[in-house]
Design an enzyme around this catalytic site. Sequence first.
Site, PDB file in Angstrom:
ATOM      1  N   GLY A  40      81.532  95.577  73.615  1.00 46.27           N
ATOM      2  CA  GLY A  40      81.018  94.212  73.571  1.00 46.27           C
ATOM      3  C   GLY A  40      82.029  93.307  72.896  1.00 46.27           C
ATOM      4  O   GLY A  40      82.684  93.694  71.925  1.00 46.27           O
ATOM      5  N   LEU A  43      80.201  87.457  69.731  1.00 47.25           N
ATOM      6  CA  LEU A  43      80.529  87.089  68.354  1.00 47.25           C
ATOM      7  C   LEU A  43      80.678  88.315  67.477  1.00 47.25           C
ATOM      8  O   LEU A  43      81.632  88.439  66.714  1.00 47.25           O
ATOM      9  CB  LEU A  43      79.451  86.164  67.797  1.00 47.25           C
ATOM     10  CG  LEU A  43      79.468  84.755  68.363  1.00 47.25           C
ATOM     11  CD1 LEU A  43      78.279  83.970  67.840  1.00 47.25           C
ATOM     12  CD2 LEU A  43      80.759  84.043  68.001  1.00 47.25           C
ATOM     13  N   HIS A 266      61.618  81.379  73.596  1.00 46.79           N
ATOM     14  CA  HIS A 266      62.117  80.083  73.132  1.00 46.79           C
ATOM     15  C   HIS A 266      61.281  78.964  73.736  1.00 46.79           C
ATOM     16  O   HIS A 266      61.053  78.936  74.932  1.00 46.79           O
ATOM     17  CB  HIS A 266      63.585  79.925  73.534  1.00 46.79           C
ATOM     18  CG  HIS A 266      64.287  78.865  72.763  1.00 46.79           C
ATOM     19  ND1 HIS A 266      63.977  77.538  72.896  1.00 46.79           N
ATOM     20  CD2 HIS A 266      65.260  78.936  71.822  1.00 46.79           C
ATOM     21  CE1 HIS A 266      64.761  76.841  72.077  1.00 46.79           C
ATOM     22  NE2 HIS A 266      65.531  77.665  71.418  1.00 46.79           N
ATOM     23  N   SER A 284      68.666  73.212  74.132  1.00 46.04           N
ATOM     24  CA  SER A 284      68.822  73.554  72.715  1.00 46.04           C
ATOM     25  C   SER A 284      67.677  73.071  71.836  1.00 46.04           C
ATOM     26  O   SER A 284      67.157  71.975  71.992  1.00 46.04           O
ATOM     27  CB  SER A 284      70.118  72.942  72.180  1.00 46.04           C
ATOM     28  OG  SER A 284      70.126  73.025  70.776  1.00 46.04           O
ATOM     29  N   ARG A 331      60.109  78.795  66.364  1.00 45.86           N
ATOM     30  CA  ARG A 331      60.051  79.039  67.803  1.00 45.86           C
ATOM     31  C   ARG A 331      58.788  79.737  68.251  1.00 45.86           C
ATOM     32  O   ARG A 331      58.180  79.368  69.255  1.00 45.86           O
ATOM     33  CB  ARG A 331      61.261  79.881  68.223  1.00 45.86           C
ATOM     34  CG  ARG A 331      62.532  79.103  68.075  1.00 45.86           C
ATOM     35  CD  ARG A 331      63.752  79.920  68.385  1.00 45.86           C
ATOM     36  NE  ARG A 331      64.921  79.055  68.332  1.00 45.86           N
ATOM     37  CZ  ARG A 331      66.158  79.463  68.504  1.00 45.86           C
ATOM     38  NH1 ARG A 331      66.405  80.736  68.726  1.00 45.86           N
ATOM     39  NH2 ARG A 331      67.156  78.618  68.453  1.00 45.86           N
ATOM     40  N   HIS A 402      64.252  84.678  75.279  1.00 50.23           N
ATOM     41  CA  HIS A 402      65.530  84.123  74.830  1.00 50.23           C
ATOM     42  C   HIS A 402      66.332  85.079  73.947  1.00 50.23           C
ATOM     43  O   HIS A 402      67.559  85.025  73.889  1.00 50.23           O
ATOM     44  CB  HIS A 402      65.240  82.842  74.048  1.00 50.23           C
ATOM     45  CG  HIS A 402      66.441  82.191  73.460  1.00 50.23           C
ATOM     46  ND1 HIS A 402      67.483  81.745  74.245  1.00 50.23           N
ATOM     47  CD2 HIS A 402      66.795  81.907  72.191  1.00 50.23           C
ATOM     48  CE1 HIS A 402      68.406  81.214  73.469  1.00 50.23           C
ATOM     49  NE2 HIS A 402      68.028  81.315  72.213  1.00 50.23           N
ATOM     50  N   GLU A 426      73.008  91.090  67.927  1.00 46.56           N
ATOM     51  CA  GLU A 426      71.658  91.166  68.500  1.00 46.56           C
ATOM     52  C   GLU A 426      71.271  92.597  68.855  1.00 46.56           C
ATOM     53  O   GLU A 426      70.082  92.925  68.956  1.00 46.56           O
ATOM     54  CB  GLU A 426      71.577  90.264  69.738  1.00 46.56           C
ATOM     55  CG  GLU A 426      70.154  90.070  70.254  1.00 46.56           C
ATOM     56  CD  GLU A 426      70.068  89.186  71.484  1.00 46.56           C
ATOM     57  OE1 GLU A 426      71.063  88.522  71.815  1.00 46.56           O
ATOM     58  OE2 GLU A 426      68.995  89.155  72.110  1.00 46.56           O
ATOM     59  N   LEU A 442      74.046  83.201  65.640  1.00 43.86           N
ATOM     60  CA  LEU A 442      75.498  83.077  65.506  1.00 43.86           C
ATOM     61  C   LEU A 442      75.907  83.556  64.122  1.00 43.86           C
ATOM     62  O   LEU A 442      76.897  84.266  63.944  1.00 43.86           O
ATOM     63  CB  LEU A 442      75.924  81.621  65.718  1.00 43.86           C
ATOM     64  CG  LEU A 442      75.515  80.999  67.055  1.00 43.86           C
ATOM     65  CD1 LEU A 442      76.078  79.587  67.183  1.00 43.86           C
ATOM     66  CD2 LEU A 442      76.009  81.840  68.215  1.00 43.86           C
TER      67      LEU A 442
END
Lengths: 641, 250
Positions: A40, A43, A266, A284, A331, A402, A426, A442
């Site tokens: 992967g 990030l 989401h 967003s 959320r 999401h 994740e 993030l």
Amino acid sequence: MNLESRTPSGPLAQKWDRHRAEIKLVNPANKRKYEIIVVGSGLAGASAAASLAELGYRVKCFCFQDSPRRAHSIAAQGGINAAKNYQNDGDSVYRLFYDTIKGGDFRAREANVYRLAQVSVNIIDQCVAQGVPFAREYGGTLANRSFGGAQVSRTFYARGQTGQQLLLGAYQALSRQIGAGAVKMFPRTEMLDLVVADGAARGIVARDLVSGKIEAHSAHAVVLATGGYGNAYNLSTYARGSNATAIWRAHRKGALFANPCYTQIHPTCIPVSGDYQSKLTLMSESLRNDGRVWVPKRKEDSGKPPASIAEEDRDYYLERLYPSFGNLAPRDISSRAAKRVCDEGRGVGPSGLGVYLDFSDAISRLGHKVVEERYGNLFDIYKEITGENAYDVPMRIYPAIHYTMGGLWVDYNLMSNVPGLFVAGEANFSDHGANRLGASALMQGLADGYFVLPYTIGGYLATQKPGAALPADHAEFRKSIEDVGTRTRRLLSVNGSRTADSFHKQLGRLLWEKCGMARNRQGLTEALKAIPALREEFWQNVRVPGCGEELNQALERAGRIADYFELAELICLDALTREESCGGHFREEFQTDEGEALRDDEKFAFVSAWEFKGLNGSGHWDLHKEPLAYEEVHMSQRSYK
Amino acid sequence: MNVSLRVWRQKGPGTQGCFETHEARDLNPDMSFLEMLDVVNERLAVEGKDPIAFDHDCREGICGMCSCVINGEPHGPEFKVATCQTYMRSFRDGDTITIEPFRSRAFPVLRDLVVNRSSFDRIIQAGGFVSVPTGSAPDGNAIPVSKEIADLAMDAAACIGCGACVAACKNGSAMLFVAAKVSQLNILPQGKPEKDRRVLRMVQAMDAEGFGNCSNTYACEAACPKGISVNFIARMNRDYAVALLKNKPA
């Protein structure tokens, strides 16, 4: 099985510092004698691969896309949290920690979350130094915006493309190491098995997606940073290629899967428009800073054009129900509120599954130009997809899958129960409990990759003998290559009448209906019967065109979908077993009088870690429990009123 | 709506390709272009034929993976939009749509519409970064950057690395892609220490990959799904000239 979280002792605020001071080190000259595989390149993966290579380890990094720069972290829009308190509005490491624990509905491991809040400040520094063009004030300092679930302004952003810019920062750091020969990159290569020998992770088996060749890669440690499993639901905000195969194959090789039923839905996505649809697009959460969410008060008005509905006939239901957080309610809560008003028949748009996100107030208060500056690219995306101009008419939004808070179980060092197998971002379960707050994904991906794994992997490698990794022709590698080849050939040889994608659509609908925003015993029991039957039909009747020794995208997808059947079953089993509501997991039987999630801390304050025991008609798993002990915070009923 | 597709089919990098015709029927104008290809591929798979291979991932215009030339235009007819964000309402019922891969010497075709763009990665590896190892950064606010400079750097950084600029250029030049990254980093104070070295190395890597030269037709900007400005090319040319003068080979 002993689920040892290896959380260091001592006061919460000192655990990480103390642990870092005590962790074993690998001497600089020995680092090049260790090989690490990172699967992967998002990030978590890119930041880990780059940082480990900077330390001197030899790294091999894999991604299924044509370039590491394409990983789906790139699509994150809104921002990244950090406890910098640059706004002087009362933020602190403790407050970010507390917001995240509370946001996760008290189902995350306290020490992990505290560490996350601590290193959040280093992430911003690192990314700024890399040249990430964060938004700035005129004086040259960094700008912040607000996000759901917090009452301070701690979110750093780069227009509506924060994920893109942070990922490119990590990609560039990774590219520097590739150029220097410290990382060997394998793009268009997909991990199809984890190799475990003598009780530890020793490497992977992967398929070259261009030639179709199946090859073994060995190492002293393996990092999985392959993202979440939300595409099991088919329609989601994930990239089409995002998949769970790497973590699922590791799960089948012994890695425990934790809290699979914690899925995030989401609240602000563009509603589904037709059966052909391949993905849902997120708008967003940052839009909720200035947009106001509403539906008509009366059912009869839901078909009327929004402009014709008078102010007093509109129900700004988030502001009404949650006055202190209003449109910035977390959320899970916002999604459920949207579902409720739509279930009452007050939903808008052709399907009735939609609510308005209205910017008219913001435009009259701030002016068109300021709104465009803040959200212009999101308004553009909305227009491209729906053909509507959201400056003139309110956006229509609806919740969609999401993110997945669950993932492979890891200890405080981010190592799974399989020694040498680390899981980051994740793909692991560690930091978000039962619900993730906006702008925290993030943060977690980069925290894991830049500031946690480089230390903790060293601690593990220091216990391993330096020198050559297990040879790639070892019996376990040969067996794994054989197994992967057999499975691939099996997929190609069924030669039935339905495509893998048609099965995926059917599975996704089933999961969304029975294990989506609201779950109940009856629905989950039905799903647990239907999923194995559908899996059975898949293996009898799927048709995968082409052959294995070529670029074959249908074959790639079929392999991933085959894994979703098994995973979907575990998601439902976990949801059925957890007889409480918490965060994104809402069991209709367990709610307060006001319809909020009702936790049962007495019985369910634990992490569910599932051990795979084989398939026999249906799947079989053993449940292991890691108790959640809170030393610092007091567990309370979450309130955003 | 119904459309007719003329699609480039090619088994592999070394083999010869050709156009193939496929009918796409009963489409919804709100379908995305790639969803239309999904529908065609589903049918081909059921019929036991090879589906059309095409690159895609995020399907929201940001990952840069999708890469078709549609009716002669990289990413199709809409301005500042990637292939994945192109919708069938941009076409008319009965249209014949020609679909090709991005064509450039530096982007060899792997299969059908899929090309190999790793040349872009190698250019970034040559210098498209700030050399700042993890852990060595000062406080974020210790490096003030004016809003104007941050905004300009962000304009350049918005590049998604898709390669449409190369596909649109008659010379197959990668100047817009390279200039966007050089400019983003060279404009910012963080990137200044490596300014000369960066531009020299990235331009050298670009040339080594076989991309063509820039003749200022600006087709790249017109095709760019993110609207990256050709002004960055001028900026890079200046940085390059300065770097050459300052770093004359001994």
